[in-house]
Enzyme design. Structure first.
Site, short mmCIF file in Angstrom:
data_model
loop_
_atom_site.label_atom_id
_atom_site.label_comp_id
_atom_site.label_asym_id
_atom_site.label_seq_id
_atom_site.Cartn_x
_atom_site.Cartn_y
_atom_site.Cartn_z
N ASP A 146 0.87 -1.18 0.00
CA ASP A 146 0.00 0.00 0.00
C ASP A 146 0.91 1.23 0.00
OD1 ASP A 146 0.89 0.28 2.61
OD2 ASP A 146 -1.09 0.18 3.53
N CYS A 186 3.09 -3.34 4.05
CA CYS A 186 2.24 -2.21 4.46
C CYS A 186 2.86 -1.62 5.71
CB CYS A 186 0.77 -2.63 4.64
SG CYS A 186 0.43 -3.75 6.01
N THR A 228 2.24 -1.77 9.11
CA THR A 228 2.55 -2.73 10.17
C THR A 228 2.83 -4.13 9.65
OG1 THR A 228 0.23 -3.36 10.38
CG2 THR A 228 1.01 -1.54 11.80
N HIS A 247 10.39 -23.65 8.98
CA HIS A 247 9.30 -24.35 9.68
C HIS A 247 7.95 -24.21 9.00
CE1 HIS A 247 11.42 -24.47 13.90
NE2 HIS A 247 12.13 -25.03 12.93
N HIS A 283 7.34 -30.57 10.08
CA HIS A 283 6.80 -29.27 9.71
C HIS A 283 5.82 -29.39 8.55
CE1 HIS A 283 9.43 -27.44 12.55
NE2 HIS A 283 10.49 -28.02 12.00
C1 RB5 Z 1 -2.08 2.52 6.40
O1 RB5 Z 1 -2.13 3.71 7.09
C2 RB5 Z 1 -1.93 1.36 7.36
O2 RB5 Z 1 -3.12 1.14 8.04
C3 RB5 Z 1 -1.51 0.11 6.63
O3 RB5 Z 1 -0.32 0.37 5.96
C4 RB5 Z 1 -1.25 -1.12 7.46
O4 RB5 Z 1 -0.42 -0.85 8.54
C5 RB5 Z 1 -2.43 -1.90 7.82
O5 RB5 Z 1 -2.35 -2.97 8.41
#
Ligand code: RB5
Length: 141
Positions: free
Chosen positions: A8, A64, A66, A97, A132
């Site tokens: 993203d 993305c 997180t 694994h 595994h």
């Molecule tokens: C975008 O702001 C953020 O929500 C996205 O990149 C991600 O972390 C979602 O899980």
């Protein structure tokens, strides 16, 4: 090896860095996004997951902020094992694994240098099979 990659807006710069770093070594198909404009991570997670499932021996990379949104979405696809990786040791174990077929990187919580080391650890590691594989065979509902 063919790699399907997607991010993203939060991961677009790291995506470019990954593609540049492995240019010539792997064949990338970039599923987007291609700018910093705000987008919805599931659109890219689904695109990469479907491509990985439809192309034998391919791998996915999703990025993305997180990593959680991408991992949660990609893992809705039966046969996808998307592993959120933030350190080389985690990535090595995700291959050894879990035989992860998508590596997910958390762009806002990992340096580019560490992200590249993390991916390299994944590439340098073999799936161990045996017990595994038995556990992987129990994942799908
Ligand atoms: C975008 O702001 C953020 O929500 C996205 O990149 C991600 O972390 C979602 O899980």
């Amino acid at each position: 090896m063919k790699i399907f990659i997607g991010s993203d807006h939060a991961g677009v710069d790291l995506k470019s860095a990954v593609i540049k770093h492995y240019e010539g070594k792997f064949e990338f198909e970039d599923k987007g996004t291609f700018s910093h404009d705000s987008v919805d991570y599931p659109d890219f997670a689904h695109a990469v997951a479907e491509s990985v499932l439809n192309n034998a021996d391919s791998l996915g990379i999703l990025i993305c902020g997180t990593g959680n949104g991408m991992a949660i979405t990609a893992n809705k696809h039966a046969g996808i094992r998307a592993a959120l990786c933030w350190a080389p040791e985690i990535a090595a174990l995700a291959k050894q694994h879990n035989n992860a077929n998508i590596v997910v990187l958390p762009a806002r919580f990992i340096s580019t240098e560490n992200a590249l080391l993390t991916l390299q650890a994944y590439f340098d590691t073999e799936f161990e099979g045996g017990r595994h594989q038995r556990r992987i065979d129990k994942i799908n509902l």
